[in-house]
Design a protein around this motif. Structure first.
Motif, mmCIF file in Angstrom:
data_model
loop_
_atom_site.group_PDB
_atom_site.id
_atom_site.type_symbol
_atom_site.label_atom_id
_atom_site.label_comp_id
_atom_site.label_asym_id
_atom_site.label_seq_id
_atom_site.Cartn_x
_atom_site.Cartn_y
_atom_site.Cartn_z
ATOM 1 N N ASP A 38 0.828 -1.105 -0.072
ATOM 2 C CA ASP A 38 0.058 0.031 -0.217
ATOM 3 C C ASP A 38 0.542 1.070 0.166
ATOM 4 O O ASP A 38 2.270 1.829 0.191
ATOM 5 C CB ASP A 38 -0.854 -0.051 1.404
ATOM 6 C CG ASP A 38 -0.751 -0.269 2.659
ATOM 7 O OD1 ASP A 38 1.311 0.522 2.409
ATOM 8 O OD2 ASP A 38 -1.021 -0.205 3.780
ATOM 9 N N GLU A 39 0.380 2.595 -0.113
ATOM 10 C CA GLU A 39 0.882 4.150 0.004
ATOM 11 C C GLU A 39 1.986 3.358 1.602
ATOM 12 O O GLU A 39 3.283 4.391 0.945
ATOM 13 C CB GLU A 39 0.314 4.366 0.392
ATOM 14 C CG GLU A 39 -0.961 5.201 -0.617
ATOM 15 C CD GLU A 39 -2.049 3.914 -0.867
ATOM 16 O OE1 GLU A 39 -2.977 3.435 0.498
ATOM 17 O OE2 GLU A 39 -2.602 3.888 -1.298
ATOM 18 N N GLN A 40 1.852 2.812 2.485
ATOM 19 C CA GLN A 40 2.750 3.061 3.724
ATOM 20 C C GLN A 40 3.776 2.303 3.472
ATOM 21 O O GLN A 40 4.868 2.087 4.112
ATOM 22 C CB GLN A 40 2.055 2.893 5.299
ATOM 23 C CG GLN A 40 1.429 4.271 5.108
ATOM 24 C CD GLN A 40 0.142 4.074 4.584
ATOM 25 O OE1 GLN A 40 -0.743 3.643 4.017
ATOM 26 N NE2 GLN A 40 0.262 5.662 4.373
ATOM 27 N N GLY A 41 3.916 1.265 2.300
ATOM 28 C CA GLY A 41 4.123 0.346 2.114
ATOM 29 C C GLY A 41 4.359 -0.920 2.814
ATOM 30 O O GLY A 41 5.171 -2.435 2.873
ATOM 31 N N VAL A 42 3.285 -0.950 3.089
ATOM 32 C CA VAL A 42 2.587 -2.194 3.838
ATOM 33 C C VAL A 42 1.803 -3.688 2.700
ATOM 34 O O VAL A 42 1.312 -2.861 2.190
ATOM 35 C CB VAL A 42 1.548 -2.452 4.949
ATOM 36 C CG1 VAL A 42 1.382 -3.276 5.414
ATOM 37 C CG2 VAL A 42 2.373 -1.141 5.664
ATOM 38 N N VAL A 43 2.808 -4.313 2.836
ATOM 39 C CA VAL A 43 2.619 -5.387 1.122
ATOM 40 C C VAL A 43 0.634 -5.948 1.886
ATOM 41 O O VAL A 43 0.132 -6.627 2.996
ATOM 42 C CB VAL A 43 3.396 -6.901 1.760
ATOM 43 C CG1 VAL A 43 2.543 -7.895 0.294
ATOM 44 C CG2 VAL A 43 4.875 -6.438 0.921
ATOM 45 N N ARG A 44 -0.275 -5.849 1.122
ATOM 46 C CA ARG A 44 -1.447 -6.196 1.180
ATOM 47 C C ARG A 44 -1.509 -6.832 0.502
ATOM 48 O O ARG A 44 -3.235 -7.323 0.295
ATOM 49 C CB ARG A 44 -2.853 -4.768 1.200
ATOM 50 C CG ARG A 44 -2.429 -3.619 1.819
ATOM 51 C CD ARG A 44 -2.266 -4.154 3.125
ATOM 52 N NE ARG A 44 -2.221 -2.925 4.591
ATOM 53 C CZ ARG A 44 -1.996 -2.895 5.695
ATOM 54 N NH1 ARG A 44 -2.911 -4.316 6.638
ATOM 55 N NH2 ARG A 44 -2.027 -1.675 6.396
ATOM 56 N N GLY A 45 -1.081 -7.524 -0.932
ATOM 57 C CA GLY A 45 -1.399 -8.579 -1.143
ATOM 58 C C GLY A 45 -0.234 -9.078 -2.197
ATOM 59 O O GLY A 45 1.017 -8.684 -1.718
#
Length: 146
Positions: A38-45
């Motif tokens: 995501d925009e914060q660099g957290v992997v969401r997929g």
């Protein structure tokens, strides 16, 4: 009418991406080839390949609300060859300690049913038909005249 060329990928919503990744790797040999931060660099997929799905990929997407919404529902049935393949899958799931249905004589072929960590129902359905006429059997499909 424009033509489809196949299934590109199947995407499951999940509530815990790491746990679901581990489960799909263990059960199906899921090989992750892409991450979606995501925009914060957290992997969401995650996306990748599963042997036997041909060109179709498998994707997991962090979405707890959607995962809860399809709990107990079977959004896709993965194809297997025949009854013997269903029995092999049942033994594989037994080895992994994953609860599953018995091999069922479904509407057309054989089916094995189990659930992913979020309770999404996974169906393994045989392409081989069993030839049993299920007409009139409660909960089973019937052919329609076109």
């Amino acid at each position: 009418m424009p033509q489809l060329t196949g299934v590109h990928h199947v995407k499951f919503p999940v509530s815990d991406l790491a746990a679901s990744r581990a489960w799909y790797e263990k059960v199906f040999g899921f090989e992750v080839t892409m991450e979606f931060p995501d925009e914060q660099g957290v992997v969401r997929g995650l996306a990748g390949a599963v042997k036997g799905l041909g060109d179709a990929g498998l994707a997991l997407r962090w979405n707890p609300e959607a995962a809860a919404g399809i709990k107990g529902f079977d959004p896709v049935s993965f194809g297997i060859e025949d009854k013997a393949a269903a029995e092999e899958w049942a033994a594989h799931l037994d080895d992994l300690g994953i609860p599953h249905s018995p091999v069922i004589d479904a509407t057309i072929g054989w089916i094995l049913v189990f659930h992913d960590p979020d309770g999404t129902e996974i169906h393994l359905y045989s392409f081989a038909a069993h030839g049993i006429d299920q007409t009139g059997r409660k909960g089973y499909g019937r052919h329609v005249e076109s």
